[in-house]
Scaffold this motif. Structure first.
Motif, PDB file in Angstrom:
ATOM      1  N   LYS A  11       0.834  -1.191   0.000  1.00 41.88           N
ATOM      2  CA  LYS A  11       0.000   0.000   0.000  1.00 41.88           C
ATOM      3  C   LYS A  11       0.873   1.246   0.000  1.00 41.88           C
ATOM      4  O   LYS A  11       1.918   1.277   0.656  1.00 41.88           O
ATOM      5  N   LYS A  12       0.435   2.251  -0.720  1.00 41.16           N
ATOM      6  CA  LYS A  12       1.048   3.568  -0.649  1.00 41.16           C
ATOM      7  C   LYS A  12       0.139   4.433   0.206  1.00 41.16           C
ATOM      8  O   LYS A  12      -1.061   4.519  -0.042  1.00 41.16           O
ATOM      9  N   GLU A 153      -5.137   0.182  -2.388  1.00 41.76           N
ATOM     10  CA  GLU A 153      -3.677   0.152  -2.530  1.00 41.76           C
ATOM     11  C   GLU A 153      -3.043   1.533  -2.422  1.00 41.76           C
ATOM     12  O   GLU A 153      -1.860   1.642  -2.094  1.00 41.76           O
ATOM     13  N   THR A 154      -3.807   2.581  -2.707  1.00 40.81           N
ATOM     14  CA  THR A 154      -3.297   3.954  -2.582  1.00 40.81           C
ATOM     15  C   THR A 154      -4.263   4.721  -1.699  1.00 40.81           C
ATOM     16  O   THR A 154      -5.437   4.893  -2.047  1.00 40.81           O
ATOM     17  N   ILE A 155      -3.769   5.182  -0.561  1.00 41.95           N
ATOM     18  CA  ILE A 155      -4.640   5.701   0.491  1.00 41.95           C
ATOM     19  C   ILE A 155      -4.197   7.110   0.887  1.00 41.95           C
ATOM     20  O   ILE A 155      -3.002   7.399   0.999  1.00 41.95           O
ATOM     21  N   LYS A 191       4.884  10.392   3.204  1.00 41.19           N
ATOM     22  CA  LYS A 191       4.506   9.305   2.310  1.00 41.19           C
ATOM     23  C   LYS A 191       5.190   8.027   2.775  1.00 41.19           C
ATOM     24  O   LYS A 191       6.399   8.008   3.007  1.00 41.19           O
ATOM     25  N   LEU A 192       4.387   6.978   2.933  1.00 41.81           N
ATOM     26  CA  LEU A 192       4.890   5.698   3.399  1.00 41.81           C
ATOM     27  C   LEU A 192       4.462   4.591   2.445  1.00 41.81           C
ATOM     28  O   LEU A 192       3.455   4.724   1.736  1.00 41.81           O
ATOM     29  N   VAL A 193       5.216   3.512   2.458  1.00 42.76           N
ATOM     30  CA  VAL A 193       4.857   2.313   1.708  1.00 42.76           C
ATOM     31  C   VAL A 193       4.781   1.152   2.686  1.00 42.76           C
ATOM     32  O   VAL A 193       5.685   0.957   3.511  1.00 42.76           O
ATOM     33  N   PHE A 199       6.450  -1.003   7.340  1.00 38.68           N
ATOM     34  CA  PHE A 199       6.336   0.292   6.677  1.00 38.68           C
ATOM     35  C   PHE A 199       7.719   0.853   6.403  1.00 38.68           C
ATOM     36  O   PHE A 199       8.646   0.656   7.186  1.00 38.68           O
ATOM     37  N   SER A 200       7.826   1.581   5.313  1.00 47.04           N
ATOM     38  CA  SER A 200       9.035   2.364   5.043  1.00 47.04           C
ATOM     39  C   SER A 200       8.609   3.797   4.753  1.00 47.04           C
ATOM     40  O   SER A 200       7.557   4.044   4.168  1.00 47.04           O
ATOM     41  N   LEU A 201       9.441   4.739   5.201  1.00 42.76           N
ATOM     42  CA  LEU A 201       9.133   6.159   5.060  1.00 42.76           C
ATOM     43  C   LEU A 201       9.854   6.711   3.845  1.00 42.76           C
ATOM     44  O   LEU A 201      11.073   6.604   3.739  1.00 42.76           O
TER      45      LEU A 201
END
Length: 217
Positions: A11-12, A153-155, A191-193, A199-201
């Motif tokens: 997810k983005k 998937e994109t939030i 913005k995180l993934v 999670f990654s920043l």
């Protein structure tokens, strides 16, 4: 971070703080018990954010239940993007301090509490309000709910300054006493993934989308 039983897609997540209110401008304490609207500057910030990111195909918008967070992403909601307001994303409750002007005495009390949190006493509550641990606990359910939808998937998430700091600690597995590492300003973006297990920043306190407006000030 809550445990999710289903296998999740990546997810983005575009995480933003609400735009400016008169409480922000006048330096009056504003927590979950204050439901202030955006002021003119806040509405212009929201418009700049929309103009910059209107091309992003958001699958879902999540906000707190407070109108300043909803108004900050209203233009996206008006496009027909599904929206859900979650009380778990509300700002920390600043208790007896809400609605008070930040006098030198109140500022000293605030910094005393912040110093206690930074020292690791994150169970300490503001008089009549919440502690960071209280906020962390109510955010668990909100985060689990957000992550449980494979088709999103994109939030876009819009919330509040102190609550956002707690939320970032939760997602990135930082100790709560480190939450002030996450700077914020009105209508800033992180913005995180999410990969399905961590999670990654990717973007930190980004306000480049406001440059067009700020250059006119």
């Amino acid at each position: 971070m809550p445990k999710i039983q289903t296998k999740l897609k990546s997810k983005k997540i575009y995480l933003v703080r609400h735009g400016q209110t008169d409480y922000n401008l006048k330096k009056i304490v504003q927590g979950s018990g204050i439901d202030a609207p955006l002021n003119e500057t806040g509405r212009m910030q929201a418009e700049q954010f929309y103009k910059t990111f209107q091309h992003v195909s958001f699958d879902k918008i999540y906000t707190s239940t407070l109108q300043r967070s909803i108004q900050s992403v209203e233009r996206f909601i008006q496009k027909g993007i599904p929206h859900e307001a979650l009380s778990g994303l509300n700002e920390i409750n600043w208790g007896t301090r809400e609605g008070m002007e930040i006098t030198p005495e109140e500022d000293a009390y605030y910094h005393q509490v912040i110093a206690e949190w930074q020292a690791g006493n994150t169970a300490l509550r503001i008089e009549g309000g919440e502690s960071p641990e209280d906020v962390f606990e109510r955010q668990k359910e909100a985060l689990e709910h957000i992550l449980s939808h494979d088709n999103e998937e994109t939030i876009l998430i819009c919330m509040h300054g102190r609550a956002m700091r707690v939320f970032l600690c939760q997602m990135l597995n930082y100790p709560l006493q480190c939450m002030d590492l996450f700077a914020h300003s009105n209508l800033c973006m992180y913005k995180l993934v999410y990969t399905g297990n961590m999670f990654s920043l990717h973007t930190f306190n980004d306000i480049r989308h406001l440059n067009g407006y700020c250059s006119q000030l």
